[in-house]
Write an enzyme that holds these catalytic residues in place. Structure first.
Site, short mmCIF file in Angstrom:
data_model
loop_
_atom_site.label_atom_id
_atom_site.label_comp_id
_atom_site.label_asym_id
_atom_site.label_seq_id
_atom_site.Cartn_x
_atom_site.Cartn_y
_atom_site.Cartn_z
N ARG A 134 0.89 -1.14 0.24
CA ARG A 134 -0.01 -0.01 0.03
C ARG A 134 0.75 1.27 -0.07
O ARG A 134 0.42 2.24 0.40
CB ARG A 134 -0.91 -0.01 1.11
CG ARG A 134 -1.96 -1.14 1.04
CD ARG A 134 -3.01 -0.95 2.30
NE ARG A 134 -4.05 -2.06 2.19
CZ ARG A 134 -3.79 -3.06 3.07
NH1 ARG A 134 -2.73 -3.23 3.76
NH2 ARG A 134 -4.55 -4.46 2.78
N LYS A 163 3.32 11.48 -11.03
CA LYS A 163 2.28 10.68 -11.85
C LYS A 163 2.91 9.26 -12.05
O LYS A 163 4.07 9.27 -12.45
CB LYS A 163 2.12 11.31 -13.14
CG LYS A 163 0.89 12.39 -13.00
CD LYS A 163 0.48 12.98 -14.32
CE LYS A 163 -0.64 13.91 -14.27
NZ LYS A 163 -0.96 14.46 -15.51
N GLU A 217 9.25 18.57 -24.87
CA GLU A 217 8.58 19.04 -23.59
C GLU A 217 9.36 20.37 -23.05
O GLU A 217 8.86 21.15 -22.46
CB GLU A 217 8.94 17.81 -22.58
CG GLU A 217 8.31 16.50 -22.91
CD GLU A 217 6.81 16.69 -22.67
OE1 GLU A 217 6.10 17.53 -22.42
OE2 GLU A 217 6.16 15.68 -23.13
N LYS A 254 8.00 22.92 -13.16
CA LYS A 254 7.27 21.69 -12.88
C LYS A 254 6.94 21.68 -11.46
O LYS A 254 5.75 21.25 -11.06
CB LYS A 254 7.69 20.49 -13.32
CG LYS A 254 6.93 19.28 -13.27
CD LYS A 254 6.44 18.46 -14.29
CE LYS A 254 5.49 17.52 -13.96
NZ LYS A 254 5.41 16.14 -14.78
N GLU A 306 -3.88 17.84 -10.50
CA GLU A 306 -4.47 18.14 -12.10
C GLU A 306 -5.85 18.84 -12.03
O GLU A 306 -6.62 18.43 -13.04
CB GLU A 306 -4.14 17.10 -12.86
CG GLU A 306 -4.27 17.85 -14.42
CD GLU A 306 -3.86 16.57 -15.39
OE1 GLU A 306 -2.55 16.24 -15.31
OE2 GLU A 306 -4.28 16.56 -16.45
N ARG A 364 -2.26 22.48 -13.50
CA ARG A 364 -1.38 21.24 -14.11
C ARG A 364 -1.91 20.96 -15.28
O ARG A 364 -1.17 20.30 -16.09
CB ARG A 364 -1.43 19.96 -12.94
CG ARG A 364 -0.38 18.98 -13.41
CD ARG A 364 -0.16 17.90 -12.22
NE ARG A 364 0.85 17.14 -12.81
CZ ARG A 364 1.37 16.28 -11.87
NH1 ARG A 364 1.18 16.21 -10.68
NH2 ARG A 364 2.37 15.30 -12.46
N ASN A 371 -0.40 19.71 -20.28
CA ASN A 371 -0.89 19.02 -21.36
C ASN A 371 -0.69 19.61 -22.88
O ASN A 371 -1.36 19.31 -23.74
CB ASN A 371 -2.17 18.37 -20.97
CG ASN A 371 -2.31 17.55 -19.95
OD1 ASN A 371 -1.17 17.05 -19.72
ND2 ASN A 371 -3.18 17.59 -19.16
N HIS A 407 -0.56 17.96 -26.10
CA HIS A 407 -0.65 16.56 -25.83
C HIS A 407 -1.95 16.12 -26.44
O HIS A 407 -2.17 14.70 -26.58
CB HIS A 407 -0.39 16.14 -24.58
CG HIS A 407 0.83 16.38 -23.94
ND1 HIS A 407 1.99 17.44 -23.92
CD2 HIS A 407 1.56 15.33 -23.37
CE1 HIS A 407 2.95 17.10 -23.54
NE2 HIS A 407 2.98 15.94 -23.09
N HIS A 430 -1.39 13.14 -28.64
CA HIS A 430 -1.67 11.59 -28.24
C HIS A 430 -2.38 10.94 -29.30
O HIS A 430 -2.21 9.86 -29.74
CB HIS A 430 -2.34 11.63 -27.02
CG HIS A 430 -1.75 11.70 -25.61
ND1 HIS A 430 -2.18 12.24 -24.30
CD2 HIS A 430 -0.35 11.63 -25.39
CE1 HIS A 430 -1.26 12.15 -23.67
NE2 HIS A 430 0.01 11.76 -23.97
N HIS A 447 6.99 9.80 -28.76
CA HIS A 447 6.33 10.96 -27.93
C HIS A 447 6.74 12.25 -28.20
O HIS A 447 5.76 13.37 -28.28
CB HIS A 447 6.27 10.59 -26.40
CG HIS A 447 5.46 11.30 -25.40
ND1 HIS A 447 4.08 11.49 -25.60
CD2 HIS A 447 5.72 12.37 -24.75
CE1 HIS A 447 3.62 12.22 -24.74
NE2 HIS A 447 4.57 13.09 -24.14
N1 GLY Z 1 3.30 15.28 -17.81
C1 GLY Z 1 2.38 16.04 -17.38
C2 GLY Z 1 2.06 15.85 -15.78
O1 GLY Z 1 2.85 15.55 -15.08
O2 GLY Z 1 1.15 16.74 -15.30
#
Ligand code: GLY
Length: 373
Positions: A128, A150, A192, A232, A242, A246, A250, A253, A257, A270
């Site tokens: 956990r 993430k 990026e 970041k 997000e 945040r 994107n 993206h 994507h 990517h």
């Molecule tokens: N790669 C986008 C984020 O970490 O929110």
């Protein structure tokens, strides 16, 4: 190194769950043992890496941990997105079990985005939740995926569908890893990097334009990594889950994507897809009157200078086909029929969230994906 000393590094993600220091400096890997010892009470660690990184850097990561008194197990996954699966996850849990990792021990994710996402998710779910230190080795991981917590694996239904937010206890980013990166990997990461200039920092964008004319050197990369990490960390500290801010990350993206999905993962990288998606987003912003005219051309020129596609047409006809891209956008399982929170630029250096239906975006796609005049 005490926990306070590590936390005292000038870049850090600060969330309700704690502080994640980002040690971004040449020679940072040598501090991994001290950073780990300050971060966890246990003295067992499992270093997860992939078959590309292991021969280059695994020993250099294991040594400082052993020197700091850790019993270190290692687990090497096959390089590539295909390891980011439920089976890959189970293989990590098995490795943690063999290593006898308790909840006070440590996982170290040594690699690019795939290793970081997979090992991060395995750490989030083992007993956990066990601590993880992210040690990025690709430019993309340095500036983006290693920071912010993430983690995810891919499912047959789509990329990154199962995952968790699991903040690392530290990010150890040693720019010396970049010396062994092949040029296409650097280019991927630059997509990026350019994104950060577009959405948050016009001066940084201008700096990148200067770098692109002289060719980036080691000191340029050091500045790039630190500035992107700062941006970041600031965004994640203000909006870990997000909810709004945040989402700006994107940028490029949504269409990116869709291009990846249309062509097939691995066929286009990517970074290439995000580069093309960024130009498409700025063209849509220009068409809507949100973004000043000329911005797309300026961004396209910078991407081209970094050996990235300057639009979808530069990738190929399939990437520039509005019907295929719209279909891929709609089939993105994470959208679940809602408005797409499309990211537009108010100007280079300032982004905004612009809710749009996929049908509305579809109207703009022919011009957004077409070859430059
Ligand atoms: N790669 C986008 C984020 O970490 O929110």
């Amino acid at each position: 190194m005490t926990r306070e000393e590590v936390s005292g590094t000038d870049i850090a993600v600060r969330t309700a769950g704690g502080v994640c220091p980002i040690v971004a400096e040449s020679g940072a890997l040598g501090k991994l043992g001290a950073i780990a010892a300050a971060a966890v009470r246990g003295r067992s660690a499992c270093v997860v890496t992939d078959s590309n990184v292991a021969p280059l850097h695994l020993e250099a990561a294991v040594k400082p941990l052993r020197d700091a008194g850790f019993a270190v197990a290692t687990h090497v996954i096959p390089a590539g997105e295909r390891s980011k699966t439920p089976e890959g996850l189970v293989s990590l849990w098995d490795a943690f079990s063999r290593a006898g990792l308790t909840r006070s021990d440590l996982v170290v994710a040594l690699g690019g985005g795939v290793v970081g996402d997979l090992a991060g998710f395995a750490a989030a779910t083992w007993l956990r939740g066990v601590a993880v230190i992210q040690v990025p080795t690709s430019l993309l991981a340095f500036v983006d995926s290693s920071i912010g917590g993430k983690t995810a694996i891919d499912l047959p239904a789509g990329k990154n569908l199962a995952g968790a937010f699991h903040q690392p206890v530290a990010v150890v980013a040693d720019p010396r890893f970049l010396r062994t990166l092949p040029a296409p990997e650097i280019a991927q990461g630059m997509a990026e990097v350019v994104k950060y200039g577009c959405i948050l920092d016009a001066d940084f964008f201008s700096f990148l334009e200067g770098v692109s004319t002289r060719g980036p050197g080691e000191s340029d990369f050091a500045r790039i990594i630190r500035r992107c990490a700062e941006m970041k960390a600031d965004i994640v500290s203000r909006d870990e889950r997000e909810g709004s801010l945040r989402k700006l990350l994107n940028f490029g993206h949504t269409v990116g994507h869709a291009i990846e999905k249309t062509l097939g993962y691995g066929v286009v990288s990517h970074g290439e897809a995000v580069a093309a998606g960024s130009v498409a987003a700025v063209r849509i912003g220009e068409a809507l009157g949100v973004t000043p005219k000329g911005s797309a051309n300026r961004i396209a020129a910078l991407l081209r200078a970094f050996s990235l596609p300057d639009g979808a047409a530069a990738i190929g006809p399939e990437a520039a086909d509005p019907d295929s891209i719209a279909a891929a956008m709609l089939s993105d399982k994470k959208k679940f029929g809602a408005d797409i929170h499309f990211i537009l630029l108010r100007r280079i250096g300032e982004a905004t969230i612009f809710p749009m239906t996929a049908a509305k975006i579809r109207e703009f796609l022919p011009a957004a994906l077409a070859a430059a005049d």
